[in-house]
Design an enzyme around this catalytic site. Structure first.
Site, PDB file in Angstrom:
ATOM      1  N   ASN A 210      27.566  41.311   0.759  1.00  0.00           N
ATOM      2  CA  ASN A 210      27.371  39.866   0.882  1.00  0.00           C
ATOM      3  C   ASN A 210      26.130  39.581   1.714  1.00  0.00           C
ATOM      4  O   ASN A 210      25.442  40.506   2.148  1.00  0.00           O
ATOM      5  CB  ASN A 210      28.619  39.200   1.484  1.00  0.00           C
ATOM      6  CG  ASN A 210      28.937  39.769   2.847  1.00  0.00           C
ATOM      7  OD1 ASN A 210      28.150  39.660   3.778  1.00  0.00           O
ATOM      8  ND2 ASN A 210      30.088  40.436   2.974  1.00  0.00           N
ATOM      9  N   LYS A 289      25.973  58.098 -11.321  1.00  0.00           N
ATOM     10  CA  LYS A 289      25.491  56.748 -11.623  1.00  0.00           C
ATOM     11  C   LYS A 289      26.066  56.272 -12.962  1.00  0.00           C
ATOM     12  O   LYS A 289      25.994  57.006 -13.959  1.00  0.00           O
ATOM     13  CB  LYS A 289      23.953  56.763 -11.684  1.00  0.00           C
ATOM     14  CG  LYS A 289      23.364  55.389 -11.885  1.00  0.00           C
ATOM     15  CD  LYS A 289      21.856  55.451 -11.992  1.00  0.00           C
ATOM     16  CE  LYS A 289      21.329  54.149 -12.524  1.00  0.00           C
ATOM     17  NZ  LYS A 289      20.012  54.254 -13.090  1.00  0.00           N
TER      18      LYS A 289
END
Ligand code: PMT
Length: 407
Positions: A210, A289
């Site tokens: 955030n 990934k």
């Protein structure tokens, strides 16, 4: 031993007839055990000599910004770092204006911009200049940014007028300085503060996080340190310098933050949770990934531990202060968190707006506790943090004396 023993004071002297009093001020500060380094502005030299201040301070006087000799002796950055406090006495109307503008066009203004130490200014000027709208606005700006002002006094002025604008006497300045350095009300108390965001991994290169910058939590850590506490700052990934004297413990995920907080909670007197802890994390973290093969990707999230609730569920919880970041119904939501998490206090901020909250230098807080509340209007986070610490200290002391009365 005086209260100024070993305190490192940068004394800024500006161009004002009151500069003659700076000599006496240096003498007093030295007598009280302080180490003093004088920085003179160019116009100060019209009123008092560097030799006088150098002789009294037992240190070379600093006058020039762009000077090889002075920079090699002690650079403006070293001076700014060296100071426990920057005291500007006398502070002229012109220099107040420079401070308010954040200018750095001479040595003293540059030191002020480069220091993390508190800055105290002691105005000295004609009473009409003091009352001028521009000066009034500068006073408000400086107050919002956390500058401390001593004076001015009222009385006869060198220009023949009478009114507000006289510099305080050296004895008054040194007394107020001693008060500022008094051991804080939280001396020997252990305060733990969380700050910044957490990062919850999706795969080796991606995470959920955030916009928390950590500025609010770091400002609280600094204010708690100024109040004399032993401060532990548990922080997520942020790009901020640790306030002086604060013990910083870096973490990345909510789980790591929980572990570090709980390891240290038994010795904590006050816990302040300003971190924006991720409520959820990916259920599984991909070891490689994730490729963009599929047109749609579902990410399954699970709940993170609620650190605040774990703290208040301890057998003997510390005085606990939570934060509430709300986009709407601030009061109702904050009061619901105060009660559901069994907090002593909650500081609510409205987020998602242009000013205040996440990643801003300013904030406004609504503070709630059982049967009470207080608003802290929008101001620099350092100022807000000091105001918040004052309220926390008061309520913590009230609770401690009530508990002692029960024993
Ligand atoms: O870091 P800055 O950029 O300066 O921004 C400051 C801030 C906006 C992040 C800060 O002022 C703030 O509001 N921090 C709390 C943000 C938050 O997560 O609020 P919340 O309402 O979601 O959580 C309520 C309380 O529970 C908070 O004290 C939080 O730290 C705590 N919490 C939340 C989730 C969780 N898993 N564990 C927790 O302890």
């Amino acid at each position: 031993m005086s209260n100024l023993t070993n305190k490192r004071i940068v004394l800024g002297v500006c161009g004002s007839i009151a500069a003659y009093k700076s000599a006496d001020l240096v003498r007093r500060l030295k007598e009280m055990g302080a180490e003093v380094r004088v920085v003179m502005t160019q116009s100060a030299g019209e009123f008092i000599t560097a030799l006088t201040l150098q002789t009294l301070s037992h240190n070379p006087v600093h006058q020039y910004l762009l000077d090889c000799d002075s920079e090699s002796n002690m650079s403006h950055i070293e001076l700014a770092r060296w100071a426990d406090i920057v005291l500007i006495a006398p502070c002229s109307a012109n220099f107040m204006s420079k401070l308010a503008q954040g200018m750095a066009d001479d040595l003293l203004s540059t030191v002020c911009l480069a220091t993390r130490a508190p800055i105290v200014y002691v105005p000295a000027m004609n009473n009409v200049m003091w009352e001028n709208k521009a000066t009034r606005e500068n006073v408000i700006t400086l107050q919002k940014r956390g500058f401390v002002r001593f004076g001015p006094a009222s009385g006869d002025q060198a220009c023949g007028e009478t009114g507000l604008g006289r510099m305080l006497e050296p004895v008054q300045i040194s007394n107020q300085l001693i008060e500022l350095f008094q051991p804080g009300l939280l001396q020997d108390k252990n305060i733990m503060i969380t700050a910044g965001p957490t990062q919850e991994d999706i795969d080796p290169v991606r995470f959920i996080s955030n916009r928390s910058s950590g500025k609010m939590g770091f400002a609280i850590a600094q204010a708690a340190r100024e109040a004399g506490a032993n401060v532990t700052l548990v922080c997520g990934p942020v790009k901020l310098t640790t306030p002086q004297g604060v013990n910083r413990l870096d973490v990345r995920t909510a789980d790591e933050m929980k572990s570090v907080v709980m390891e240290n909670i038994n010795t904590t007197d006050i816990f302040i949770s300003a971190a924006a802890v991720a409520d959820y994390r990916p259920e599984t973290v991909a070891t490689k990934k994730i490729k963009k093969a599929a047109s749609k990707l579902d990410l399954k999230l699970i709940r993170n531990p609620d650190i605040l609730s774990l703290v208040t569920n301890e057998p003997v919880p510390p005085f606990t202060v939570g934060f509430a970041a709300e986009t709407d119904n601030v009061r109702e939501n904050a009061l619901a968190k105060l009660n559901s998490k069994s907090l002593d206090m909650i500081a609510a901020n409205e987020v998602g707006k242009e000013q205040g909250g996440f990643d801003s230098n300013e904030n406004a807080l609504s503070i709630y506790w059982q049967n009470g509340e207080q608003q802290l209007p929008m101001a620099n986070k350092n100022t807000i943090a000091r105001q918040l610490m004052t309220i926390i200290t008061e309520k913590f002391r009230e609770k401690s004396s009530a508990n002692n009365a029960l024993i």
